[in-house]
Design a protein around this motif. Structure first.
Motif, PDB file in Angstrom:
ATOM      1  N   LYS E  39       0.646  -1.197  -0.033  1.00  0.00           N
ATOM      2  CA  LYS E  39      -0.183   0.064  -0.064  1.00  0.00           C
ATOM      3  C   LYS E  39       0.638   1.147   0.044  1.00  0.00           C
ATOM      4  CE  LYS E  39      -2.254  -0.985   3.783  1.00  0.00           C
ATOM      5  NZ  LYS E  39      -1.351  -2.238   4.191  1.00  0.00           N
ATOM      6  N   THR E  40       1.821   1.257   0.910  1.00  0.00           N
ATOM      7  CA  THR E  40       2.667   2.243   0.859  1.00  0.00           C
ATOM      8  C   THR E  40       3.497   2.672  -0.450  1.00  0.00           C
ATOM      9  OG1 THR E  40       3.026   2.238   3.357  1.00  0.00           O
ATOM     10  CG2 THR E  40       4.660   3.420   2.366  1.00  0.00           C
ATOM     11  N   VAL E  41       3.918   1.574  -0.762  1.00  0.00           N
ATOM     12  CA  VAL E  41       4.762   1.628  -2.317  1.00  0.00           C
ATOM     13  C   VAL E  41       4.045   2.335  -3.203  1.00  0.00           C
ATOM     14  CG1 VAL E  41       5.849   0.149  -4.010  1.00  0.00           C
ATOM     15  CG2 VAL E  41       6.206  -0.355  -1.608  1.00  0.00           C
ATOM     16  N   PRO E  78       1.817  11.065   5.093  1.00  0.00           N
ATOM     17  CA  PRO E  78       2.653   9.576   5.521  1.00  0.00           C
ATOM     18  C   PRO E  78       2.045   9.154   6.959  1.00  0.00           C
ATOM     19  CG  PRO E  78       4.197  11.329   6.051  1.00  0.00           C
ATOM     20  CD  PRO E  78       2.889  12.091   5.571  1.00  0.00           C
ATOM     21  N   GLN E  79       2.330   7.844   6.516  1.00  0.00           N
ATOM     22  CA  GLN E  79       1.848   6.880   7.785  1.00  0.00           C
ATOM     23  C   GLN E  79       2.149   7.381   9.161  1.00  0.00           C
ATOM     24  OE1 GLN E  79       2.771   3.149   6.524  1.00  0.00           O
ATOM     25  NE2 GLN E  79       1.463   1.944   8.163  1.00  0.00           N
ATOM     26  N   ASP E  80       3.425   7.967   9.313  1.00  0.00           N
ATOM     27  CA  ASP E  80       3.720   8.518  10.659  1.00  0.00           C
ATOM     28  C   ASP E  80       3.655   9.945  10.663  1.00  0.00           C
ATOM     29  OD1 ASP E  80       5.754   8.908   8.828  1.00  0.00           O
ATOM     30  OD2 ASP E  80       7.275   7.740   9.912  1.00  0.00           O
ATOM     31  N   LEU E 154      -3.388   9.728   1.397  1.00  0.00           N
ATOM     32  CA  LEU E 154      -3.236   9.486   2.974  1.00  0.00           C
ATOM     33  C   LEU E 154      -2.859   8.077   3.138  1.00  0.00           C
ATOM     34  CD1 LEU E 154      -6.984  10.892   3.775  1.00  0.00           C
ATOM     35  CD2 LEU E 154      -4.757  11.997   3.669  1.00  0.00           C
ATOM     36  N   ASP E 155      -1.930   8.052   4.020  1.00  0.00           N
ATOM     37  CA  ASP E 155      -1.234   6.533   4.122  1.00  0.00           C
ATOM     38  C   ASP E 155      -1.563   6.386   5.558  1.00  0.00           C
ATOM     39  OD1 ASP E 155       0.115   4.183   4.367  1.00  0.00           O
ATOM     40  OD2 ASP E 155       2.120   5.039   3.647  1.00  0.00           O
ATOM     41  N   GLU E 156      -2.601   5.266   5.772  1.00  0.00           N
ATOM     42  CA  GLU E 156      -3.148   4.964   6.998  1.00  0.00           C
ATOM     43  C   GLU E 156      -3.112   6.189   7.870  1.00  0.00           C
ATOM     44  OE1 GLU E 156      -2.144   1.198   8.346  1.00  0.00           O
ATOM     45  OE2 GLU E 156      -1.251   0.543   6.647  1.00  0.00           O
ATOM     46  N   PRO E 157      -3.968   6.932   7.579  1.00  0.00           N
ATOM     47  CA  PRO E 157      -3.977   8.129   8.679  1.00  0.00           C
ATOM     48  C   PRO E 157      -4.421   7.971   9.969  1.00  0.00           C
ATOM     49  CG  PRO E 157      -5.791   8.257   6.915  1.00  0.00           C
ATOM     50  CD  PRO E 157      -5.077   6.989   6.404  1.00  0.00           C
TER      51      PRO E 157
HETATM   52 MG   LIG Z   1       2.569   1.046   4.578  1.00  0.00          MG
END
Ligand SMILES: [Mg+2]
Ligand SMILES: Nc1ncnc2c1ncn2[C@@H]1O[C@H](COP(=O)(O)OP(=O)(O)OP(=O)(O)O)[C@@H](O)[C@H]1O
Ligand SMILES: Nc1ncnc2c1ncn2[C@@H]1O[C@H](COP(=O)(O)OP(=O)(O)OP(=O)(O)O)[C@@H](O)[C@H]1O
Ligand SMILES: [Mg+2]
Lengths: 350, 273, 262, 273, 350
Positions: E39-41, E78-80, E154-157
């Motif tokens: 997903k992130t990729v 990003p996720q973080d 939005l990456d796993e917000p």
């Molecule tokens: Mg990820």
């Protein structure tokens, strides 16, 4: 029996003040406190990892205040488990026994027994880095139990686990406690964990013990404002009338509110309802009408990063909490009409 | 990141340019070092090279260099481990003073350090040490002491950052499992620090191999006695024998390369076990 | 072996090959091992001073011996002359700049070096030579650096860093493939230098040390010096400069500035 | 940890012993360094000290040392920043070779490095550089080049570990916010690396201040021209003037102490803004 | 409109293979996939942070495959969050505008507007290190929105937020999307998040898109085994009979099981019940009888780290999942009688 007498300790800017606690043999004792209350510091004092100015710790009839950790016969599971990354699972478990120069047979027996008890037999040769959170927790527990400690110290053992694993491990920890009968001190910030697991509990806030008792005592009779806030200032509703409606459900009428909840053994006299489990909406929420009410806001007060609303529903004054930002967004004023949704599974029954 | 592996890479020019620029800078520096070393080839004479390599003097120097550097690096790491641990984990009065003093051996040139050591052995304490323990001045132990003096501060700096990165929690847990503070340090902190220990060891050893100023001042430059490779380079330069000096430089480089590469190999292999 | 006698000699590194051969021969004859600690003559003296030990001092030139005697580091009576050094022009092999005389050094574009006259005696001798024939200010314009030691002075020509240095005649013997020596006219040489040796006052075995000096000064020792191209006897030295003083002191001209060509 | 602050500390002997042992080791090492430096006092003569301090030669040497070390440390850090970034963040063929080569300047003694530089300027390329760009041999730029050669490898090592610790995520986010790769590096990575940059800068500068071997070989030891403080120490030792050498050593130490302490102060103050 | 055509990309040992996706304007598109699915990729490819071998990305009518991130007009969370720790909240928000050399008035306006919109006005001068998770999320969102992007990534917000905050932010994200109309791509591993937020969704597994559609399509008609496993292999029960029982509740009878659930608008025809939301117990659990059933285990199969049990209840074959270790501990055999508890709030109704 563990006795903590007048313990005071400073770390950095923080201090634990005047702690007095007695923890009985074979008891599962939970210390509840918010982040930064000093729970970890307290458990580190019990483990002998802090030196303190004042106070004593007694184990049965011995003063162990100045006894170093390696001679205290404790099992310690820290917040992040801290498994040794350079050892595999089996080596982690046997670390304490080897440090105490136990004979090889004892070591083997102990590993087999513990691995069986904690269901980690298939993991024994694994690298600890490859374990999941729940597995790590079990290995840390096995490592702590391997040296047959007299006291087990658990620092938020479930907080980094997902809900499902945490639920199963709660049951398992209780089972283990029943089986082994080790006096256990467990610190947590989770109300539900405390309620489900504790024989007795203490409430710790900003370095000070606020109240000690069984969970029911503390939750239904908070001794002061602070404890009430910490255990969630429950709205205690006295039920006028309770009637079963089939399907394992009952309807409880409390001061004009009719609440549907699962049937409990032993009947229902009071319902405790936490402010944070009351959702507030300014518009009529979609979905079923279950446990939803209309009310009028009578008072608004800021409380740390939250806003507290008093809402009148029927004859009851309910306290509800909202994060500050969400409150601002909703633009709620006093005397405004709002909708309340009660979270079913957080109803606490007495 | 996985740049530039594929054949039909769809490039983004500015990024490529940046990567190219930084790598060029690195490669340029590498070429610079290689270049200045290789320019020594103009003074290389294969006959001299071979005759130098097989001369008993240089064989002795190679052995002496490797042995003394290994001993002094080992001693420096051994001394630096507790010292770096103390500076990383404990608070005590005067810590910042100690911290600054430990930068001094880096600032003071080795030659001055060597002179100071020489003088030290004239003091009553120094004389007692020479008589009762071992002779250092103009002797082989002097080489080790000189190298030790120069490299220890570096070892402490490197190890401090290793210990800074280790969570005290592991030690605490091992205490509750029955280890005394010392045992916890040996059985937990040291294994955790293994990687950093190896890296610091390699750099410290390399620095000891190349140490010249303090060595020559304290231990002198006596053929077949206290002549390490850097001293041999100096002596040959001093005798205006450039070819032989260059030959020794290449021997030193070759030796270090072999040692550095194999140390890296061994340590990474071990680490992945 | 443990019982073996050992002496430490602090030597100017220029005499390395000679002294090594001599020490070897001496060991065979007497069973006394002489450890040669080599380096710049001044550095060696500093090292002896700092360490307060050593048996023999054999610097590359007389000036440090004067200092050593003045500071009481060596025994004045034990001092002996081992070989003679004549000031000369040393150029790169084959003399590519065709330097014949001192006045050639004043030609524009010439790169010249001398030893640091404050620390290196060959530098001091060079200044004296230039001052004597009135070329000091002119040549000084072409002096690009001061070498920190006698050997470094030679190395500058050997490494082609300068076209010429004013150094010892023996430089070309040290490195015949790289350095050629051009002798001065005898009247241009005010002073003949020499390699001295003396027993240190710190020595625990003065007798043994004296034996080594005696050996070096003996015909057998002189032969070794001669073999490596040194002028071993005064008679031979006189051939180059019949009227020159042997040793003695020269003070830098007061107005001599140490700055060199920018 | 908060040990030993209270007056009625309830001690645990073995732990106390361990702490005492490691701190003793540190203090012992500190005393060792202080001791050998202080033993130089036996050769100190206050008159020489003061006359040395006010002599134009030494004042010149102090200025020259500070200026050249500052320039070469700045250049080294400037060159090391992209190089360390490339070695930390990019993959490219031959990276491990480059990595090993960058350890070499630590192994080769400075004196050999200086000799190599000297020879380099005899090569055709070196001659062109000398004629067209600047003269290095026996000139002040030579000091800077010599110091640069010795300290750059150290700077790269130190900065590499700083960049290793920086999450690439920050740069990526800044890219999406409109920064080119270069701008992202300047506006995000560098601010994130600030702490490490300062620390590396201090150590690199300190090493440059003390550099002797390469400097003296490449730039010579000409009074009032290329005489830095370490060269002055050497020259005075070479002139057998021990008292003056010791005086210069103390001046070097004092200068470095003042500089190190104030650099530390400034950098921590700034960091807390 | 974003079109991803035949995208293939390798990072390390992992590769995304042959991705084809079309995301419409103003759509809230969710990519659902387990940890490590890529997903992130994928989102990094959209952001231009990866270079890939094959495939193209089109934005409206332009091929942006080789356009660097700074020219793509995207907002990326990003996720973080990756807030710049050396800048305060306001500086973080204005970072992008300053990088694009926007005039100061625009910058000020934009900050004021966004701070108001996201309720972070009081935080503007705060150090980002002192923010709570929810606050960080808002600031990261404001930073991404400040440059008025055409696409929001939005990456796993919500994954690092606590349940309560996550719930509010889900609502807020939808509201923001409605207000601003920015095309949004949101990746997550959370089924509930996907169901609540997505206009359309894609299922990504081991680098491959398995199915695309609306959440209802995907959840009720998983195209293959893999998708079914990922969306939880729901047990789909067809309801024979539904009758209201008052208090906003209905009783649905499905193949002989009588399930109580909140009343839904539009009637109930099918109920989807996820295997992981069925708790199994070998002993009769205490507590009320609500939605509890007796069943017989008919099949046991291991499935990655889980055990899957088939349990017959009435006419239904229900699939339930248990972690391996918990399964072993319970010692369940086929043909054994077990008790099932259905989690009320996870019943999905169609
Ligand atoms: Mg990820
Ligand atoms: N070694 C230390 N030095 C300085 N301050 C410390 C140290 N250890 C803890 N504190 C401070 O003491 C306070 C209490 O910390 P403690 O870890 O006991 O909290 P806690 O109740 O365990 O919280 P949490 O639920 O977050 O784990 C915190 O404010 C913390 O910052
Ligand atoms: N830079 C990289 N180098 C090597 N492998 C990588 C890199 N980035 C990602 N991967 C690998 O690619 C796979 C997919 O990673 P990705 O981060 O896209 O997963 P994800 O779906 O976002 O998972 P999560 O839910 O945990 O965030 C993983 O196996 C990961 O280890
Ligand atoms: Mg804690």
């Amino acid at each position: 029996m563990i006795e903590i007498k007048n313990l005071s300790v400073r770390v950095g800017d923080f201090s634990l003040r005047d702690i007095n606690l007695t923890i009985n043999d074979r008891e599962y004792f939970v210390v509840l406190g918010p982040t930064g209350a000093g729970k970890t510091v307290l458990i580190e004092c019990l483990a002998g990892l802090h030196h303190f100015r004042h106070g004593e710790i007694w184990l049965d009839d011995a003063d162990i205040t100045a006894v170093p950790p390696e001679q205290r016969q404790i099992g310690y599971v820290p917040q992040d488990y801290a498994l040794f990354p350079f050892l595999n699972v089996a080596e982690n478990i046997t670390f304490g026994l080897k440090a105490r120069h136990a004979p090889p047979e004892t070591i083997n027996d102990q590993v087999t027994t513990l691995a069986h008890l904690l269901h980690i037999s298939p993991l024994l040769n694994r690298n600890v880095r490859t374990l999941s959170g729940g597995e790590k927790q079990r290995v840390a527990l096995a490592r702590a139990l391997a040296t047959s400690p007299r006291i087990l110290l658990l620092d938020e053992p479930l907080s980094s686990l997902d809900v499902r694993t945490a639920k199963y491990l709660r049951l398992e920890l209780r089972r283990l406690h029943e089986e082994l009968g080790v006096t256990t001190v467990h610190v947590t910030h989770d109300l539900i964990e405390t309620e489900e697991m504790a024989d007795r509990m203490a409430v710790l806030n900003t370095g000070h013990v606020e109240q000690i008792g069984t969970p029911a005592e503390v939750f239904f009779n908070p001794r002061n404002e602070t404890v009430a806030d910490l255990v969630g200032t429950p709205n205690i509703l006295t039920c006028d009338q309770v009637k079963p409606i089939g399907h394992g459900l009952v309807e409880a009428v409390c001061g004009g509110m009719s609440i549907v909840l699962p049937l409990q053994d032993g009947g229902i006299r009071k319902i405790a309802l936490f402010p944070r489990d009351i959702y507030i909406s300014t518009t009529k929420p979609p979905g079923p009408e279950l446990n939803r009410f209309k009310g009028v806001v009578t008072d608004i007060q800021p409380f740390s990063s939250l806003m507290r609303l008093k809402v009148r529903v029927g004859k009851n004054q309910l306290l509800a909490e909202l994060p500050q930002d969400i409150f601002e967004e909703m633009d709620i004023k006093t005397d405004q009409e709002v909708f309340l949704i009660l979270k079913l599974r957080r109803l606490r029954i007495h | 990141m996985d740049f530039g592996r594929s054949h039909n890479w769809k490039g983004i020019t500015s990024e490529r340019a940046f990567k190219a620029a930084t790598i060029s800078c690195l490669v340029l520096l590498t070429f610079f070092f290689v270049g200045i070393v290789l320019s020594l080839v103009t003074y290389t004479n294969w006959e001299t090279m071979i005759s130098t390599l097989v001369s008993p003097e240089i064989i002795f120097a190679i052995k002496l260099t490797v042995i003394t550097a290994t001993i002094s690096a080992a001693l420096a790491i051994l001394a630096a481990i507790p010292a770096a641990y103390a500076i990383s984990k404990f608070n005590f009065p005067g810590k910042s003073v100690v911290d600054t003093i430990l930068d001094l051996p880096i600032v003071i040139s080795p030659i001055a350090l060597g002179a100071a050591l020489l003088v030290f052995f004239n003091t009553p304490l120094g004389m007692i040490i020479e008589v009762k323990i071992a002779r250092f001045v103009f002797e082989v132990p002097g080489i080790i002491l000189a190298q030790f003096t120069v490299i220890t501060a570096l070892a402490i700096r490197l190890l401090k950052s290793t210990f800074d990165g280790i969570d005290p929690r592991y030690e605490q847990v091992s205490r509750t499992l029955g280890c005394s503070k010392l045992k916890a340090f040996m059985k937990v902190t040291l294994p955790l620090a293994k990687d950093g220990l190896i890296a610091s060891g390699i750099l410290t050893w390399a620095r000891a191999i190349g140490e010249f100023g303090a060595t020559v001042t304290l231990a002198g430059a006596t053929k077949m006695k206290t002549e390490t490779l850097p001293v041999a380079i100096y002596l040959n330069l001093a005798a205006a024998d450039v070819e032989k000096a260059v030959a020794v430089i290449f021997i030193l480089i070759a030796l270090s390369l072999v040692a550095l590469i194999s140390l890296r190999k061994i340590s990474t292999t071990r680490y992945h076990l | 072996g443990v019982t073996e006698k050992r002496l430490i000699a602090f030597c100017g590194s220029a005499s390395k090959p000679v002294l090594e051969e001599a020490a070897e021969r001496f060991y065979k004859e007497t069973g006394i091992r002489v450890d040669l600690n080599l380096g710049g003559s001044g550095t060696m003296l500093s090292q002896m001073k700092l360490a307060r030990r050593g048996d023999l001092y054999i610097p590359g030139s007389p000036d440090y011996m004067v200092k050593a005697i003045r500071d009481g580091i060596v025994d004045r009576d034990s001092a002996a002359i081992l070989a003679y050094l004549i000031i000369a022009i040393d150029v790169q092999h084959g003399n590519p700049k065709h330097i014949k005389t001192l006045s050639d050094l004043a030609k524009p574009g010439m790169r010249v070096a001398i030893g640091n006259p404050e620390a290196v005696c060959v530098g001091l001798y060079a200044v004296e030579v230039l001052e004597r024939i009135g070329l000091l200010t002119k040549v000084q314009k072409n002096i690009v650096t001061h070498a920190p030691s006698c050997e470094a002075t030679a190395a500058l020509v050997a490494m082609k860093k300068v076209d010429a240095v004013i150094g010892w005649d023996v430089f070309s013997k040290w490195n015949p493939k790289k350095i050629d020596t051009i002798l001065l006219k005898s009247h241009e040489i005010p002073r003949i230098a020499y390699i001295p040796a003396a027993v240190s006052t710190y020595s625990q075995d003065k007798k043994g040390a004296q034996r080594f000096i005696d050996f070096l000064a003996s015909p057998a020792g002189q032969k070794i010096f001669a073999k490596w191209g040194y002028i071993a006897t005064e008679k031979e030295a006189r051939r180059f400069a019949p009227k020159a003083e042997i040793g003695g002191e020269y003070k830098l001209p007061v107005n001599y500035t140490l700055s060199v060509q920018k």
